[in-house]
Design a protein around this motif. Structure first.
Motif, short mmCIF file in Angstrom:
data_model
loop_
_atom_site.label_atom_id
_atom_site.label_comp_id
_atom_site.label_asym_id
_atom_site.label_seq_id
_atom_site.Cartn_x
_atom_site.Cartn_y
_atom_site.Cartn_z
N GLN A 46 0.84 -1.19 0.00
CA GLN A 46 0.00 0.00 0.00
C GLN A 46 0.87 1.24 0.00
OE1 GLN A 46 -2.50 -0.24 3.41
NE2 GLN A 46 -3.93 -1.63 2.46
N SER A 47 0.31 2.32 -0.50
CA SER A 47 1.01 3.60 -0.45
C SER A 47 -0.03 4.72 -0.37
CB SER A 47 1.91 3.80 -1.68
OG SER A 47 1.12 3.90 -2.83
N THR A 48 0.41 5.85 0.09
CA THR A 48 -0.45 7.02 0.12
C THR A 48 0.11 8.02 -0.87
OG1 THR A 48 0.81 8.04 1.90
CG2 THR A 48 -1.08 6.69 2.54
N SER A 49 -0.74 8.88 -1.37
CA SER A 49 -0.31 9.88 -2.33
C SER A 49 -0.85 11.23 -1.88
CB SER A 49 -0.86 9.53 -3.71
OG SER A 49 -0.49 10.51 -4.64
N ARG A 50 0.01 12.25 -1.94
CA ARG A 50 -0.38 13.61 -1.59
C ARG A 50 0.02 14.52 -2.73
NH1 ARG A 50 0.72 15.32 4.38
NH2 ARG A 50 -0.48 17.00 3.49
N PRO A 51 -0.79 15.51 -3.02
CA PRO A 51 -0.41 16.45 -4.09
C PRO A 51 0.72 17.36 -3.63
CG PRO A 51 -2.49 17.11 -3.10
CD PRO A 51 -2.10 15.79 -2.48
N ALA A 52 1.63 17.63 -4.52
CA ALA A 52 2.73 18.54 -4.27
C ALA A 52 2.95 19.36 -5.53
CB ALA A 52 3.99 17.75 -3.91
N ARG A 53 3.87 20.29 -5.49
CA ARG A 53 4.18 21.10 -6.66
C ARG A 53 5.52 20.71 -7.25
NH1 ARG A 53 2.92 26.72 -4.00
NH2 ARG A 53 4.57 25.91 -2.71
N ARG A 54 5.61 20.88 -8.56
CA ARG A 54 6.88 20.72 -9.26
C ARG A 54 7.02 21.94 -10.15
NH1 ARG A 54 8.36 15.32 -12.22
NH2 ARG A 54 9.15 14.92 -10.16
N VAL A 55 8.13 22.67 -10.01
CA VAL A 55 8.36 23.86 -10.82
C VAL A 55 9.35 23.51 -11.93
CG1 VAL A 55 9.29 26.21 -10.83
CG2 VAL A 55 7.93 25.41 -8.90
N THR A 56 8.96 23.85 -13.15
CA THR A 56 9.85 23.69 -14.30
C THR A 56 9.82 24.97 -15.12
OG1 THR A 56 8.14 22.77 -15.74
CG2 THR A 56 9.43 21.19 -14.47
N CYS A 57 10.74 25.07 -16.06
CA CYS A 57 10.71 26.19 -16.99
C CYS A 57 9.81 25.81 -18.16
CB CYS A 57 12.12 26.54 -17.46
SG CYS A 57 12.90 25.28 -18.47
N ARG A 58 9.49 26.77 -19.00
CA ARG A 58 8.61 26.51 -20.13
C ARG A 58 9.28 25.63 -21.18
NH1 ARG A 58 3.95 29.17 -19.66
NH2 ARG A 58 3.91 30.96 -18.28
N VAL A 59 10.59 25.56 -21.20
CA VAL A 59 11.30 24.71 -22.15
C VAL A 59 11.21 23.24 -21.72
CG1 VAL A 59 13.55 24.18 -23.17
CG2 VAL A 59 12.84 26.56 -22.86
N CYS A 60 11.40 22.98 -20.43
CA CYS A 60 11.40 21.60 -19.93
C CYS A 60 10.00 21.03 -19.73
CB CYS A 60 12.17 21.52 -18.62
SG CYS A 60 13.94 21.85 -18.82
N ARG A 61 8.99 21.87 -19.53
CA ARG A 61 7.65 21.38 -19.22
C ARG A 61 7.09 20.41 -20.27
NH1 ARG A 61 4.62 18.60 -17.23
NH2 ARG A 61 2.41 18.98 -17.19
N PRO A 62 7.21 20.67 -21.57
CA PRO A 62 6.65 19.72 -22.54
C PRO A 62 7.31 18.34 -22.53
CG PRO A 62 7.08 21.83 -23.58
CD PRO A 62 7.69 21.88 -22.22
N ALA A 63 8.48 18.24 -21.94
CA ALA A 63 9.18 16.96 -21.90
C ALA A 63 8.57 15.98 -20.92
CB ALA A 63 10.65 17.18 -21.55
N HIS A 64 7.65 16.44 -20.08
CA HIS A 64 7.05 15.57 -19.07
C HIS A 64 5.55 15.49 -19.27
CE1 HIS A 64 10.74 15.20 -16.84
NE2 HIS A 64 10.95 16.45 -17.11
N PRO A 65 5.01 14.29 -19.23
CA PRO A 65 3.56 14.14 -19.38
C PRO A 65 2.83 14.70 -18.16
CG PRO A 65 4.54 12.04 -18.81
CD PRO A 65 5.68 13.02 -19.02
N ALA A 66 1.57 15.01 -18.35
CA ALA A 66 0.74 15.45 -17.23
C ALA A 66 0.62 14.31 -16.23
CB ALA A 66 -0.64 15.87 -17.74
N PRO A 67 0.50 14.62 -14.94
CA PRO A 67 0.36 13.55 -13.95
C PRO A 67 -0.91 12.75 -14.20
CG PRO A 67 0.08 15.70 -12.93
CD PRO A 67 0.47 15.93 -14.35
N ALA A 68 -0.83 11.47 -13.94
CA ALA A 68 -1.98 10.58 -14.13
C ALA A 68 -3.07 10.90 -13.12
CB ALA A 68 -1.54 9.13 -13.98
N ALA A 69 -4.29 10.69 -13.53
CA ALA A 69 -5.42 10.90 -12.62
C ALA A 69 -5.35 9.86 -11.52
CB ALA A 69 -6.73 10.78 -13.38
N PRO A 70 -5.78 10.20 -10.30
CA PRO A 70 -5.75 9.23 -9.21
C PRO A 70 -6.62 8.03 -9.53
CG PRO A 70 -6.60 11.35 -8.46
CD PRO A 70 -6.30 11.48 -9.90
#
Length: 82
Positions: A46-70
Motif C-alpha cells: 500500500q502507499s499514500t499519495s499527496r499532491p505537491a508542486r513541481r516547478v519547471t521552466c517553459r522549455v522543460c515542461r513539454p518533456a514531461h507528461p501530465a500527472p496521471a489521474a488518481p
C-alpha cells in the motif's frame, strides 16, 4: 538571482524558483508549477499519495507528461464505499 530566459531576452527579472530539470532560474512569467503526486509507503503493498508542486521552466515542461489521474481504487475510496 535573475531569470535565465529573461536574461536571454536582454531583460532583468528576479527569479522565484529553479527549474527542477535543467536548473535554470525562472521568473513568474517563465515558471510552470504543476501538481505532482508524492507517494509514500503505507504498509505492505500500500502507499499514500499527496499532491505537491513541481516547478519547471517553459522549455522543460513539454518533456514531461501530465500527472496521471488518481486511481478510483485508492484506500480512501475503498473506505467510502464500504
Amino acid at each position: 538571482m535573475w531569470c535565465y530566459d529573461c536574461a536571454e531576452l536582454g531583460r532583468e527579472a528576479g527569479s522565484v524558483g529553479v527549474c527542477r530539470e535543467c536548473g535554470a532560474a525562472v521568473c513568474p512569467a517563465h515558471a510552470v508549477a504543476v501538481e505532482h503526486p508524492v507517494r509514500r509507503p503505507a504498509g505492505l503493498t500500500q502507499s499514500t499519495s499527496r499532491p505537491a508542486r513541481r516547478v519547471t521552466c517553459r522549455v522543460c515542461r513539454p518533456a514531461h507528461p501530465a500527472p496521471a489521474a488518481p486511481s478510483a481504487r485508492t484506500p480512501a475510496a475503498a473506505h467510502r464505499t464500504a
